[in-house]
Design a protein around this motif. Structure first.
Motif, short mmCIF file in Angstrom:
data_model
loop_
_atom_site.label_atom_id
_atom_site.label_comp_id
_atom_site.label_asym_id
_atom_site.label_seq_id
_atom_site.Cartn_x
_atom_site.Cartn_y
_atom_site.Cartn_z
N LEU A 27 0.85 -1.19 0.00
CA LEU A 27 0.00 0.00 0.00
C LEU A 27 0.88 1.25 0.00
CD1 LEU A 27 -2.74 -0.94 2.64
CD2 LEU A 27 -2.95 -0.98 0.15
N HIS A 31 -3.16 5.26 -1.15
CA HIS A 31 -4.28 4.35 -0.88
C HIS A 31 -4.99 4.85 0.38
CE1 HIS A 31 -1.93 1.53 -3.48
NE2 HIS A 31 -3.15 1.20 -3.87
N LEU A 154 -7.63 -3.97 7.57
CA LEU A 154 -7.99 -3.63 6.19
C LEU A 154 -6.83 -3.93 5.23
CD1 LEU A 154 -10.14 -0.78 4.94
CD2 LEU A 154 -7.89 -1.05 3.91
N GLU A 157 -6.85 -7.49 4.41
CA GLU A 157 -7.98 -7.82 3.53
C GLU A 157 -7.69 -7.45 2.07
OE1 GLU A 157 -12.68 -6.47 3.07
OE2 GLU A 157 -11.62 -6.19 4.99
N PHE A 158 -6.94 -6.37 1.87
CA PHE A 158 -6.69 -5.89 0.50
C PHE A 158 -5.26 -6.18 0.04
CE2 PHE A 158 -10.52 -3.68 1.54
CZ PHE A 158 -11.16 -3.46 0.33
N ARG A 159 -4.59 -7.09 0.70
CA ARG A 159 -3.19 -7.35 0.36
C ARG A 159 -3.02 -7.76 -1.10
NH1 ARG A 159 1.42 -9.82 4.05
NH2 ARG A 159 3.10 -9.86 2.51
N LYS A 161 -5.25 -7.21 -3.52
CA LYS A 161 -6.08 -6.38 -4.40
C LYS A 161 -6.04 -4.92 -3.93
CE LYS A 161 -10.09 -7.85 -1.66
NZ LYS A 161 -11.50 -8.34 -1.68
N PRO A 162 -4.86 -4.34 -3.75
CA PRO A 162 -4.76 -2.99 -3.15
C PRO A 162 -5.48 -1.92 -3.94
CG PRO A 162 -2.67 -3.64 -4.14
CD PRO A 162 -3.53 -4.85 -4.12
N ASP A 163 -5.53 -2.05 -5.28
CA ASP A 163 -6.13 -0.99 -6.07
C ASP A 163 -7.65 -0.99 -5.99
OD1 ASP A 163 -3.71 0.02 -6.71
OD2 ASP A 163 -3.62 -0.82 -8.71
N GLU A 164 -8.22 -1.99 -5.34
CA GLU A 164 -9.67 -1.96 -5.10
C GLU A 164 -10.02 -0.94 -4.02
OE1 GLU A 164 -11.67 -5.66 -4.62
OE2 GLU A 164 -10.74 -6.57 -6.39
N LEU A 165 -9.00 -0.35 -3.41
CA LEU A 165 -9.25 0.77 -2.49
C LEU A 165 -9.57 2.05 -3.25
CD1 LEU A 165 -6.52 0.16 0.23
CD2 LEU A 165 -8.99 0.15 0.58
N ASN A 187 -16.85 -2.51 5.97
CA ASN A 187 -16.37 -1.50 5.02
C ASN A 187 -17.55 -0.94 4.24
OD1 ASN A 187 -13.78 -2.29 5.80
ND2 ASN A 187 -13.56 -3.73 4.10
#
Length: 340
Positions: A27, A31, A154, A157-159, A161-165, A187
């Motif tokens: 991240l 982000h 968080l 959870e987004f490790r 798929k970081p760009d989904e933030l 979320n």
């Protein structure tokens, strides 16, 4: 109220766990996401530091004022050094030798130990106009601990798929929200708070004598002048009560001669009235109403906008003001010399 021993230990342990997770590996500071404070519903906006390989830690930008400065920094639209304008809580991972003596003492008193480079947590509270303070309140320590823990949740959870933030709509931001009295977290996408471009952080009432203005407009006929104006923070802290504050320096300079017409130091709340009073006083003493005033930023124009309109003074933003910048450098050198 200062944090209790238990609150300090919880905060240091959360910071150490954040360091071990090393979420900056996937991240970046761009982000951005929010965390809702279950105590008062306020939002902290998270920016993770470390992806660049230099500074490591986590910033929690507080409320609308905090996110405004953060977005300006990310967009490259900062007028002032963020040191003076940030509203945030910071957890920084430092080397031991970079800690203040009182920070090392606190860690020792708590019976904690850290080893290695960039492994020693330090905490600061940034408030606009004030010197950053390592003295957190109990509520601030609680929220920063919560922010570290929820950031780790968080980030995990987004490790992958970081760009989904990032939302397709740039006005949306993901927010971690408490439920079941903070025992569970979800979320949800929320709209960013409105960030009016021309809103000034200085919400003060300006006092102006309307009879004085009318008299000046009637009696002062000379318009043969172009002045330059600036209002900006000075990186020389002063004490105001128990806290260090960064004063603002207002300067008014004649563009043709380079003469300093007026210079004044005030705190961030008084600088608005100081700027208005100074402009009027110089106009009266010189019996001149300038035809044009130029500035490097919009801030001074926001302060004296009603006067510019009343006296029909043209206002210009520019990227260079040689006369003012030379005068300001000279003034700053004098302030620094007097401080030594």
């Amino acid at each position: 109220m200062q944090p209790t021993r238990e609150q300090w230990i919880a905060l240091y342990e959360a910071a150490s766990a954040f360091k071990d997770q090393a979420s900056w590996e996937w991240l970046t500071n761009g982000h951005i996401f929010g965390i809702e404070n279950p105590v008062d519903g306020g939002l902290g906006y998270i920016s993770i530091l470390g992806n660049g390989g230099e500074a490591f830690g986590l910033s929690v930008y507080l409320g609308t004022e905090g996110i405004r400065v953060l977005m300006d920094m990310l967009n490259g639209e900062v007028e002032e050094d963020p040191l003076f304008t940030q509203h945030c809580l910071l957890m920084a991972l430092n080397d031991r030798e970079d800690l203040y003596p009182e920070e090392r003492k606190k860690i020792k008193e708590l019976g904690l130990t850290f080893r290695g480079k960039k492994a020693w947590p330090a905490f600061l509270y940034y408030e606009p106009g004030f010197v950053p303070s390592p003295e957190l309140s109990g509520a601030q320590a609680e929220f920063l601990t919560l922010a570290l823990r929820q950031t780790m949740a968080l980030a995990g959870e987004f490790r992958n798929k970081p760009d989904e933030l990032f939302h397709d709509d740039p006005t949306k931001i993901l927010v971690r929200c408490p439920s079941d009295e903070g025992q569970a977290w979800t979320n949800e996408w929320r709209s960013l708070p409105e960030l009016p471009e021309e809103e000034s952080n200085e919400q003060v009432a300006i006092r102006v004598d309307e009879l004085r203005l009318a008299r000046m407009k009637k009696t002062i006929t000379s318009r043969e002048a172009v002045w330059e104006i600036d209002c900006s923070y000075v990186p020389i802290p002063l004490m105001e009560g128990e806290r260090g504050v960064f004063p603002k320096l207002m300067m008014l300079v004649d563009q043709t001669s380079g003469q300093i017409l007026k210079a004044a130091l005030s705190n961030r709340r008084e600088i608005v009235q100081e700027t208005v009073d100074s402009l009027l006083a110089v106009m009266e003493s010189l019996t001149v109403i300038p035809s044009r005033i130029e500035a490097l930023t919009e801030e001074a124009f926001r302060y004296v906008g009603p006067l510019l309109q009343y006296f029909e003074i043209e206002a210009y933003l520019t990227t260079e003001l040689p006369a003012l910048e030379e005068a300001k450098d000279s003034m700053m050198a004098g302030l620094i010399a007097n401080r030594k």
